[in-house]
Design an enzyme around this catalytic site. Sequence first.
Site, PDB file in Angstrom:
ATOM      1  N   SER A   4      57.157-130.929  23.054  1.00  0.00           N
ATOM      2  CA  SER A   4      55.916-131.138  22.139  1.00  0.00           C
ATOM      3  C   SER A   4      56.084-132.399  21.282  1.00  0.00           C
ATOM      4  O   SER A   4      57.140-132.949  21.208  1.00  0.00           O
ATOM      5  CB  SER A   4      55.850-130.147  21.349  1.00  0.00           C
ATOM      6  OG  SER A   4      54.929-130.181  20.103  1.00  0.00           O
ATOM      7  N   TYR A  23      60.256-123.543  16.539  1.00  0.00           N
ATOM      8  CA  TYR A  23      59.486-124.315  17.479  1.00  0.00           C
ATOM      9  C   TYR A  23      60.084-125.895  17.719  1.00  0.00           C
ATOM     10  O   TYR A  23      60.308-126.351  18.784  1.00  0.00           O
ATOM     11  CB  TYR A  23      58.112-124.176  17.418  1.00  0.00           C
ATOM     12  CG  TYR A  23      57.332-124.923  18.412  1.00  0.00           C
ATOM     13  CD1 TYR A  23      56.927-124.074  19.606  1.00  0.00           C
ATOM     14  CD2 TYR A  23      56.852-126.054  18.154  1.00  0.00           C
ATOM     15  CE1 TYR A  23      56.100-124.648  20.335  1.00  0.00           C
ATOM     16  CE2 TYR A  23      55.931-126.840  19.128  1.00  0.00           C
ATOM     17  CZ  TYR A  23      55.528-126.094  20.288  1.00  0.00           C
ATOM     18  OH  TYR A  23      54.775-126.549  21.263  1.00  0.00           O
TER      19      TYR A  23
END
Length: 253
Positions: free
Chosen positions: A141, A154
């Site tokens: 990401s 995350y």
Amino acid sequence: MKLEAKVALITGGNSGIGSATAALFASEGAAVVITGRNQGRGDEVAQAINNDGGKAMFLRSDVCVADDCRQAVEQTLERFGRVDVLFNNAGVFHPKTVPDCTEQEWDETIDSSLKGAFLMSKYALPSMIERGSGSIIHTSSGWGVLGGDGAAAYCAAKGGLIVMAKAMAIDHGPDGIRVNCVCPGDVLTPMLPDDAKKRGMAWEDYLVGASQRPLGRVGTAEEIARAVLFLASEDSSFVTGEALVVDGGGVAG
């Protein structure tokens, strides 16, 4: 036909980026095996590909479970005889700071993204090493590069994938295997409105952030899939250990 006669194994392939990538890979000539925990959605994705003239199979599998990962690779090898591309795409998202994140949420996040990529790679690599070729792509990401607000677990998982890809690229380059990450920004998948809901934000307000990025919008799953295809194919034959950011300029800005 950039993946003609290739076999691709895609985790988290029953929705979003995973299903878009599966469809694109199949259209480029690959036989595609997709895994996920939702049998109904997975069967629908595989059937749609087969109806369009592609070749796809769904396996119900949880990347957090070592035996599931081993069986997914073994069943792919039994059916198609090889694994040329492994796309480690499965993951979950809990928008929590460290004090707010429960141990269960932390473990689920780390296990689904980071441990899952480790386990799938562990079982897929021996056959790739034996063949002397292969491409492994992890879904990281933009927040794995720079970090972000309210997403500590995350960010930890996605950042770990980037460095793991670099380590794997060093270890397995001599085996003819390339390992890279794709790093999406905000992409219109089921995860995005779910994040807005969990943060207590109206969808319209949530999208305001995207309009402030250089390209002024969220991305599509198909746009990310095309980047994954680049990393999977011979178009990126001299690319390994890379984190390819596909985020409309968010990290740049």
